[in-house]
Structure formats: structure tokens, C-alpha cells
Design an enzyme around this catalytic site. Structure first.
Site, mmCIF file in Angstrom:
data_model
loop_
_atom_site.group_PDB
_atom_site.id
_atom_site.type_symbol
_atom_site.label_atom_id
_atom_site.label_comp_id
_atom_site.label_asym_id
_atom_site.label_seq_id
_atom_site.Cartn_x
_atom_site.Cartn_y
_atom_site.Cartn_z
ATOM 1 N N HIS A 74 50.083 37.939 42.679
ATOM 2 C CA HIS A 74 48.662 38.251 42.869
ATOM 3 C C HIS A 74 47.784 37.216 42.173
ATOM 4 O O HIS A 74 46.753 36.798 42.715
ATOM 5 C CB HIS A 74 48.347 39.650 42.329
ATOM 6 C CG HIS A 74 48.546 40.743 43.331
ATOM 7 N ND1 HIS A 74 47.639 41.020 44.331
ATOM 8 C CD2 HIS A 74 49.554 41.638 43.493
ATOM 9 C CE1 HIS A 74 48.071 42.030 45.057
ATOM 10 N NE2 HIS A 74 49.234 42.426 44.568
ATOM 11 N N GLU A 92 42.515 41.629 31.794
ATOM 12 C CA GLU A 92 43.526 42.666 31.973
ATOM 13 C C GLU A 92 43.206 43.819 31.030
ATOM 14 O O GLU A 92 43.232 43.655 29.811
ATOM 15 C CB GLU A 92 44.914 42.092 31.711
ATOM 16 C CG GLU A 92 45.306 41.022 32.724
ATOM 17 C CD GLU A 92 46.692 40.466 32.505
ATOM 18 O OE1 GLU A 92 47.363 40.905 31.543
ATOM 19 O OE2 GLU A 92 47.120 39.603 33.288
#
Length: 199
Positions: free
Chosen positions: A62, A77
């Protein structure tokens, strides 16, 4: 807020099954926003945790694909405190992409063993607080925000109580986030169907 080829909603929830084109659609919107003005920024808030080797490979893939589509995209994140990240980075010139709410819910309800000291009721209470904070952050966001989530409640009812609980909670989460968003899009085989708002 418009771009050269499509209108970008102030807030949008993109739903769909696995590999239905949810993330690709969100990234397409982000790319349109990015190229429409040199001052526009894109930030992705990724909620996935690399719990095993397969997930690590999936996350890395990704990342590589995202770098091609959105070379100027910043990525944060964050597995739990996404409302705080939205509040911190909300800006009229910044497009926020949250991918995805399904994994965010999973992080709450199925924490890693080393963090799984809380009782089910404590986990539920913690999630309700985070749930409310997310809705407030969506409403207060000063730039466009797109949230990605899975639609998993249209199949056979699962046999396991834990799985049924997760499906129920995700359905309820999707409902309240949809109410908070200006536009809701369902992806089917890569094609967008507008459930709320206009194309």
C-alpha cells in the site's frame, strides 16, 4: 471545494467490500485535491497494525502504490487516537484521508495480547469515548476529510459471538459516521454509488 474533474465534499465516508475500490477512490480524490492547487497538502492517517508477515507485506505494498499515486502525501500511522490526529492536522489547505475505520475498530476490540488487560466493558467504554471524539473531529475539521470503512454486514450471520459483535459494532459505527459526513459513497466493483450527497 472543486478540482478539475470532480467535486470534493467537505467530509465523505467511502464504504465497500474487500477489494471493491474503496482506497483507490479515496486516493483518487486526494490526488485531485493535490493537483488543483500547489498549496494543497494530503495527509493519510493509517490505522493498520502489522501483526503478522502477510499484513506487513500488505502495508508495504500500500505504501509503494500510494507513493506513486500521491508522491507528496504525508502518512501518519495511528491505530487508536485518530480523533487527536485529525484535530492536530486539520487545515483548510490539507486533505485528510483516514484508512480505515474497520481496522481502527479492530484495534479497540482486539488489542494485542500484551495490551489486553482491560475488561470487555472497559474496552467498550473506551471505544465509545473515542467514537464520540471522532464525530466531533469530523464536524470540526477545517479542510476536506475522507474516511474509508468496510461494509461487511450483507453476508451470512457469523456463528461466533465475537464476530457477530464486531459486525454489529462496525455497522453502528458506519451509521453514525455516515450521519456526520456530507457525502457517503458505496463502492461496488470499482464503481461509485452515491448514497448521500451529490457526485
Amino acid at each position: 471545494m472543486t478540482t478539475s474533474t470532480m467535486t470534493i465534499a467537505r467530509s465523505e465516508l467511502i464504504l465497500g467490500g474487500q477489494k471493491s475500490g474503496k482506497s483507490s477512490r479515496a486516493e483518487q480524490l486526494a490526488a485531485e485535491w493535490s493537483i488543483s492547487d500547489p498549496q494543497h497538502e494530503v495527509m493519510m492517517i493509517a490505522t493498520a497494525q502489522a501483526g503478522d508477515a502477510e499484513m506487513k507485506v500488505r502495508i508495504e505494498l500500500h505504501r509503494l502504490l500510494r507513493q506513486k499515486k500521491l508522491p507528496r502525501c504525508q502518512t501518519i500511522e495511528e491505530t487508536i487516537e485518530i480523533a487527536k490526529v485529525i484535530e492536530q492536522y486539520s487545515d483548510p489547505k490539507r486533505f485528510l484521508l483516514i484508512d480505515c475505520l474497520t481496522l481502527w475498530l479492530s484495534n479497540f476490540l482486539s488489542p494485542p495480547p500484551e495490551q489486553n488487560n482491560a475488561s470487555p466493558s472497559d474496552l467498550a467504554a473506551s471505544f465509545l469515548q473515542a467514537h464520540s471524539a471522532l464525530l466531533n473531529a469530523i464536524h470540526a475539521c477545517r479542510g476536506p476529510i475522507v474516511l474509508v470503512s468496510n461494509e461487511i454486514g450483507q453476508g451470512v450471520i457469523p456463528l461466533g459471538a465475537e464476530t457477530r459483535y464486531f459486525v454489529d459494532q462496525l455497522g453502528l459505527l458506519n451509521q453514525v459516521v455516515a450521519q456526520a459526513c456530507e457525502r457517503v459513497t458505496l463502492m461496488v466493483a470499482g464503481c461509485p454509488i452515491y448514497i448521500k450527497g451529490t457526485a
